[in-house]
Design a protein around this motif. Structure first.
Motif, PDB file in Angstrom:
ATOM      1  N   VAL A 140      94.171  82.377  10.238  1.00  0.00           N
ATOM      2  CA  VAL A 140      93.678  83.203   9.215  1.00  0.00           C
ATOM      3  C   VAL A 140      94.380  82.277   8.120  1.00  0.00           C
ATOM      4  CG1 VAL A 140      93.603  85.150   8.047  1.00  0.00           C
ATOM      5  CG2 VAL A 140      93.445  85.323  10.292  1.00  0.00           C
ATOM      6  N   THR A 141      93.357  82.061   6.869  1.00  0.00           N
ATOM      7  CA  THR A 141      93.750  81.407   5.770  1.00  0.00           C
ATOM      8  C   THR A 141      93.738  82.430   4.564  1.00  0.00           C
ATOM      9  OG1 THR A 141      92.897  79.242   6.527  1.00  0.00           O
ATOM     10  CG2 THR A 141      93.480  79.615   4.054  1.00  0.00           C
ATOM     11  N   VAL A 142      95.030  82.525   3.854  1.00  0.00           N
ATOM     12  CA  VAL A 142      94.799  83.156   2.514  1.00  0.00           C
ATOM     13  C   VAL A 142      93.968  82.903   1.695  1.00  0.00           C
ATOM     14  CG1 VAL A 142      96.259  84.252   0.703  1.00  0.00           C
ATOM     15  CG2 VAL A 142      97.000  84.066   3.002  1.00  0.00           C
ATOM     16  N   ALA A 143      93.041  83.283   1.061  1.00  0.00           N
ATOM     17  CA  ALA A 143      91.820  83.005   0.301  1.00  0.00           C
ATOM     18  C   ALA A 143      91.726  83.753  -1.243  1.00  0.00           C
ATOM     19  CB  ALA A 143      90.384  83.071   0.973  1.00  0.00           C
ATOM     20  N   GLU A 144      91.123  83.290  -1.964  1.00  0.00           N
ATOM     21  CA  GLU A 144      91.060  83.810  -3.458  1.00  0.00           C
ATOM     22  C   GLU A 144      89.791  85.005  -3.012  1.00  0.00           C
ATOM     23  OE1 GLU A 144      89.597  81.285  -6.258  1.00  0.00           O
ATOM     24  OE2 GLU A 144      91.446  80.246  -6.469  1.00  0.00           O
ATOM     25  N   THR A 145      90.098  86.029  -3.899  1.00  0.00           N
ATOM     26  CA  THR A 145      89.142  86.994  -3.896  1.00  0.00           C
ATOM     27  C   THR A 145      88.486  87.115  -5.415  1.00  0.00           C
ATOM     28  OG1 THR A 145      90.603  88.752  -4.676  1.00  0.00           O
ATOM     29  CG2 THR A 145      89.893  88.411  -1.973  1.00  0.00           C
ATOM     30  N   PRO A 146      87.244  87.384  -5.537  1.00  0.00           N
ATOM     31  CA  PRO A 146      86.234  87.876  -4.586  1.00  0.00           C
ATOM     32  C   PRO A 146      85.970  86.702  -3.827  1.00  0.00           C
ATOM     33  CG  PRO A 146      85.316  87.741  -6.807  1.00  0.00           C
ATOM     34  CD  PRO A 146      86.738  87.656  -6.996  1.00  0.00           C
ATOM     35  N   VAL A 205      96.217  90.253  -0.483  1.00  0.00           N
ATOM     36  CA  VAL A 205      95.459  89.009  -0.437  1.00  0.00           C
ATOM     37  C   VAL A 205      94.083  89.193   0.261  1.00  0.00           C
ATOM     38  CG1 VAL A 205      97.583  87.885  -0.602  1.00  0.00           C
ATOM     39  CG2 VAL A 205      96.510  88.377   1.522  1.00  0.00           C
ATOM     40  N   GLY A 206      93.027  88.135  -0.034  1.00  0.00           N
ATOM     41  CA  GLY A 206      92.049  87.881   0.507  1.00  0.00           C
ATOM     42  C   GLY A 206      92.215  86.944   1.705  1.00  0.00           C
ATOM     43  N   LEU A 207      91.716  87.425   3.024  1.00  0.00           N
ATOM     44  CA  LEU A 207      92.023  86.410   4.187  1.00  0.00           C
ATOM     45  C   LEU A 207      90.491  85.963   4.853  1.00  0.00           C
ATOM     46  CD1 LEU A 207      94.156  89.434   5.813  1.00  0.00           C
ATOM     47  CD2 LEU A 207      94.829  87.274   4.936  1.00  0.00           C
ATOM     48  N   TYR A 213      97.925  92.939   3.534  1.00  0.00           N
ATOM     49  CA  TYR A 213      99.085  92.790   2.830  1.00  0.00           C
ATOM     50  C   TYR A 213      99.768  91.894   3.663  1.00  0.00           C
ATOM     51  CZ  TYR A 213      98.073  96.416  -0.480  1.00  0.00           C
ATOM     52  OH  TYR A 213      97.614  97.176  -1.560  1.00  0.00           O
ATOM     53  N   VAL A 214     100.581  91.001   2.836  1.00  0.00           N
ATOM     54  CA  VAL A 214     101.390  89.857   3.624  1.00  0.00           C
ATOM     55  C   VAL A 214     102.938  89.956   2.927  1.00  0.00           C
ATOM     56  CG1 VAL A 214      99.655  88.222   4.296  1.00  0.00           C
ATOM     57  CG2 VAL A 214     100.521  88.062   2.243  1.00  0.00           C
ATOM     58  N   GLU A 215     103.706  89.243   3.293  1.00  0.00           N
ATOM     59  CA  GLU A 215     105.136  89.318   2.734  1.00  0.00           C
ATOM     60  C   GLU A 215     105.078  88.480   1.609  1.00  0.00           C
ATOM     61  OE1 GLU A 215     107.968  88.341   5.273  1.00  0.00           O
ATOM     62  OE2 GLU A 215     107.831  90.018   6.565  1.00  0.00           O
ATOM     63  N   THR A 216     106.119  88.558   0.694  1.00  0.00           N
ATOM     64  CA  THR A 216     106.094  87.466  -0.483  1.00  0.00           C
ATOM     65  C   THR A 216     106.266  86.202   0.370  1.00  0.00           C
ATOM     66  OG1 THR A 216     106.610  89.263  -2.115  1.00  0.00           O
ATOM     67  CG2 THR A 216     107.343  86.873  -2.434  1.00  0.00           C
ATOM     68  N   GLY A 217     105.875  85.029  -0.116  1.00  0.00           N
ATOM     69  CA  GLY A 217     105.926  83.841   0.596  1.00  0.00           C
ATOM     70  C   GLY A 217     104.658  83.494   1.518  1.00  0.00           C
ATOM     71  N   PHE A 218     103.994  84.317   1.631  1.00  0.00           N
ATOM     72  CA  PHE A 218     102.663  84.176   2.350  1.00  0.00           C
ATOM     73  C   PHE A 218     101.630  84.358   1.550  1.00  0.00           C
ATOM     74  CE2 PHE A 218     105.838  84.765   5.469  1.00  0.00           C
ATOM     75  CZ  PHE A 218     105.538  83.879   6.616  1.00  0.00           C
ATOM     76  N   GLU A 219     101.667  84.785   0.226  1.00  0.00           N
ATOM     77  CA  GLU A 219     100.613  85.304  -0.734  1.00  0.00           C
ATOM     78  C   GLU A 219      99.813  84.215  -1.196  1.00  0.00           C
ATOM     79  OE1 GLU A 219     103.780  85.144  -3.690  1.00  0.00           O
ATOM     80  OE2 GLU A 219     103.753  85.105  -1.606  1.00  0.00           O
ATOM     81  N   ALA A 220     100.231  82.984  -1.303  1.00  0.00           N
ATOM     82  CA  ALA A 220      99.555  81.998  -2.008  1.00  0.00           C
ATOM     83  C   ALA A 220      98.324  81.388  -1.343  1.00  0.00           C
ATOM     84  CB  ALA A 220     100.386  80.571  -2.260  1.00  0.00           C
ATOM     85  N   VAL A 221      97.426  81.192  -1.986  1.00  0.00           N
ATOM     86  CA  VAL A 221      95.921  80.734  -1.491  1.00  0.00           C
ATOM     87  C   VAL A 221      96.350  79.321  -0.801  1.00  0.00           C
ATOM     88  CG1 VAL A 221      93.617  79.818  -2.193  1.00  0.00           C
ATOM     89  CG2 VAL A 221      94.490  81.879  -3.274  1.00  0.00           C
ATOM     90  N   GLY A 222      95.683  79.606   0.237  1.00  0.00           N
ATOM     91  CA  GLY A 222      95.968  78.244   1.487  1.00  0.00           C
ATOM     92  C   GLY A 222      97.173  78.448   2.368  1.00  0.00           C
ATOM     93  N   SER A 223      97.767  79.403   2.376  1.00  0.00           N
ATOM     94  CA  SER A 223      98.820  79.989   3.228  1.00  0.00           C
ATOM     95  C   SER A 223      98.114  80.312   4.461  1.00  0.00           C
ATOM     96  CB  SER A 223      99.480  81.107   2.852  1.00  0.00           C
ATOM     97  OG  SER A 223     100.425  80.791   1.674  1.00  0.00           O
TER      98      SER A 223
END
Length: 211
Positions: free
Chosen positions: A197-203, A130-132, A174-184
């Protein structure tokens, strides 16, 4: 120096003379920007480099610049964001598996790891690249652990730094499944200090390839 290069688009490749020097040129690159990679005989390299650097707008840069730009463009680097323990599905690169090779395709399977990848396409994965986007100005770099709200390790940063074009720190990991959604939300543990840290869209910055 090579007027015919104007006709080329992303991933085109052809022999060209650049400043009178025979070269093999591709309109490609690993920064997310419109650019060229030039292959040239060793004995002509110095001459060609000096002709390019004679332009006021041209400056030499090193791999540090390449690394920050490819990170902003969300491009993986082998040995960091993927390796022999990573599948394309975990790395969010399943687009690289052509549809004809996927389960139910006309030429299903038939490549190394096909059974594992087919199972992951069907059932999902335990981790995902994921993007961070870290808060603040401090970069979160490779190897930093990512934790949930209870302090449990749920992932790790594989590439990170300060994005000069974005104007802020960016990272991938890399994050566990369940944390991969954008905004997590997760926490990066940097020298004993937790950075939100917020999970973000890439690019993080849209590529500028000439299509």
């Amino acid at each position: 120096l090579a007027p015919d290069s104007r006709e080329m688009v992303f991933m085109d490749a052809r022999p060209l003379e650049v400043a009178g020097v025979p070269c093999f040129v591709t309109r490609s690159g690993y920064t997310g920007e419109d650019g060229f990679e030039i292959s040239v005989a060793a004995e002509d390299a110095d001459t060609l480099a000096r002709r390019l650097l004679a332009y006021e707008a041209v400056e030499p840069v090193g791999l540090g610049a390449r690394d920050s730009l490819r990170l902003e463009a969300g491009l993986c680097l082998y040995g960091h964001d993927m390796d022999t323990t990573t599948t394309p599905v975990e790395a969010a690169l399943e687009w690289a598996v052509s549809r004809v090779r996927r389960p139910g395709g006309r030429r299903e399977g038939g490549y190394p790891g096909a059974d594992v990848i087919a199972g992951q396409l069907r059932d999902g994965v335990d981790r995902r690249r994921v993007g961070l986007r870290p808060e603040g100005r401090a970069p979160v770099r490779e190897g930093v652990e990512l934790q949930d709200g209870d302090g449990r390790g749920v992932g790790r940063v594989t590439s990170g730094g300060f994005g000069p074009s974005v104007g802020a720190p960016v990272a991938m990991g890399y994050v566990e499944t369940g944390f991969e959604a954008v905004g997590s939300r997760v926490t990066a543990l940097v020298r004993g200090r937790g950075i939100p840290v917020t999970v973000a869209e890439t690019p993080f910055l849209r590529p500028g390839y000439r299509r």
